[in-house]
Design a protein around this motif. Structure first.
Motif, PDB file in Angstrom:
ATOM      1  N   TYR A  40      58.160  53.956  83.501  1.00 55.59           N
ATOM      2  CA  TYR A  40      57.984  52.640  84.120  1.00 55.59           C
ATOM      3  C   TYR A  40      56.944  51.782  83.394  1.00 55.59           C
ATOM      4  CZ  TYR A  40      53.814  54.695  86.274  1.00 55.59           C
ATOM      5  OH  TYR A  40      52.608  55.306  86.486  1.00 55.59           O
ATOM      6  N   LYS A  41      56.395  52.283  82.293  1.00 57.68           N
ATOM      7  CA  LYS A  41      55.386  51.526  81.556  1.00 57.68           C
ATOM      8  C   LYS A  41      55.935  51.069  80.209  1.00 57.68           C
ATOM      9  CE  LYS A  41      51.175  53.708  83.396  1.00 57.68           C
ATOM     10  NZ  LYS A  41      49.902  54.373  83.001  1.00 57.68           N
TER      11      LYS A  41
ATOM     12  N   GLU B 207      46.335  44.312  84.337  1.00 63.24           N
ATOM     13  CA  GLU B 207      47.717  44.398  83.859  1.00 63.24           C
ATOM     14  C   GLU B 207      47.902  45.538  82.853  1.00 63.24           C
ATOM     15  OE1 GLU B 207      45.651  41.509  84.600  1.00 63.24           O
ATOM     16  OE2 GLU B 207      46.340  40.559  82.753  1.00 63.24           O
TER      17      GLU B 207
ATOM     18  N   ARG C 247      47.323  48.466  83.174  1.00 62.95           N
ATOM     19  CA  ARG C 247      47.835  49.676  83.818  1.00 62.95           C
ATOM     20  C   ARG C 247      49.338  49.839  83.585  1.00 62.95           C
ATOM     21  NH1 ARG C 247      44.242  51.792  87.663  1.00 62.95           N
ATOM     22  NH2 ARG C 247      42.519  50.408  88.242  1.00 62.95           N
ATOM     23  N   LEU C 248      50.000  48.744  83.235  1.00 69.38           N
ATOM     24  CA  LEU C 248      51.453  48.788  83.026  1.00 69.38           C
ATOM     25  C   LEU C 248      51.823  49.077  81.573  1.00 69.38           C
ATOM     26  CD1 LEU C 248      52.519  45.752  85.250  1.00 69.38           C
ATOM     27  CD2 LEU C 248      52.496  48.187  85.834  1.00 69.38           C
TER      28      LEU C 248
ATOM     29  N   ASN D  45      50.658  51.410  77.784  1.00 72.90           N
ATOM     30  CA  ASN D  45      50.135  52.694  77.313  1.00 72.90           C
ATOM     31  C   ASN D  45      49.212  52.474  76.126  1.00 72.90           C
ATOM     32  OD1 ASN D  45      51.402  54.933  78.902  1.00 72.90           O
ATOM     33  ND2 ASN D  45      53.278  53.909  78.245  1.00 72.90           N
TER      34      ASN D  45
ATOM     35  N   TRP E 116      45.308  40.646  88.143  1.00 74.01           N
ATOM     36  CA  TRP E 116      44.973  41.558  89.225  1.00 74.01           C
ATOM     37  C   TRP E 116      43.529  41.460  89.695  1.00 74.01           C
ATOM     38  CZ3 TRP E 116      47.818  46.826  88.112  1.00 74.01           C
ATOM     39  CH2 TRP E 116      49.200  46.576  88.115  1.00 74.01           C
TER      40      TRP E 116
END
Length: 257
Positions: free
Chosen positions: A77-78, A105, A107-108, A110, A140
């Motif tokens: 999902y990343k 952001e 976190r989305l 790698n 965020w």
């Protein structure tokens, strides 16, 4: 002595739906022309996040005689790590480390460190390293990103130290590190200087040209202190591009070995 050139560039290659610089596929022809016009021994690219764009750029470099490695996906999902290293000379070892600490952001994605060992024509080994640190979050609202950047610098230092264990089996040892990337911080930030000081335990930093305070992309030249070779940083400069290509300017370093 021979001259080696490395070009570092954040190409703003986020997927089209979330790319503030527009669809990166529409810019690909411009990227190709720019790379043709600016030949280099090594390229370190950041934000090659879009999967199809990554495939196009990898194919382009391989077609033109480069060895290429990219950062891994660590979750379905990343986004990938967005890192790419292209080398005119054989890459004999490589490894990717995904930062544990992140915020906003990022976190989305790698983000991490992509490490390679390259064998030069004179059989000298050189480490080419590419990284992208956490940005100041825009969406965020996580404001303590500086703490995360410090943690990532510590992670990178530990990772690079551990990489030395991977190459003990090689008949030759490395003594030169070119560390490039989007650090999202000024060269003069205290925690960036602390990272350089830690690296300086075993290495001398040979950057002759210091960057302006606003610059956040960097190329660092580290040379092992007991290395019996004459090495000098001959030039570090910002390269020109079309404004629509990226929100970062490409930069290059030339070193004499």
């Amino acid at each position: 002595m021979s001259c080696l050139k490395l070009i570092n560039w954040n190409i703003a290659g986020m997927p089209p739906l979330i790319n503030l610089n527009g669809n990166p596929h529409f810019r690909f022809t411009g990227f190709e022309k720019w790379f043709y016009d600016h030949p280099s021994d090594f390229y370190t690219l950041q934000e090659v996040f879009d999967f199809n764009l990554q495939k196009k750029i990898v194919k382009f470099f391989i077609k033109n005689g480069y060895y290429v490695v990219v950062s891994d996906y660590t979750s379905w999902y990343k986004l990938n790590g967005g890192l790419l290293i292209a080398s005119k000379y054989p890459i004999i070892d490589c490894c990717f480390y995904n930062y544990i600490h992140n915020c906003g952001e990022d976190r989305l994605g790698n983000k991490g460190v992509l490490w390679t060992v390259v064998c030069l024509p004179n059989h000298q080994l050189i480490e080419i390293v590419n990284t992208h640190l956490n940005a100041d979050p825009e969406v965020w609202g996580f404001r303590n990103y500086t703490k995360v950047q410090i943690q990532q610098l510590n992670e990178m230092y530990s990772f690079l130290s551990n990489c030395k264990k991977r190459i003990h089996h090689l008949p030759l040892q490395t003594g030169i590190i070119l560390l490039a990337g989007d650090f999202n911080m000024s060269f003069y930030r205290k925690h960036f200087q602390n990272f350089i000081e830690k690296m300086s335990g075993n290495y001398s930093i040979l950057n002759r040209d210091l960057p302006p305070p606003f610059q956040i992309d960097h190329i660092l030249l580290f040379v092992r202190k007991n290395l019996n070779m004459r090495i000098s940083n001959s030039n570090l400069k910002i390269l020109s591009m079309q404004k629509c290509q990226s929100d970062h300017e490409p930069m290059c370093i030339e070193i004499m070995i």
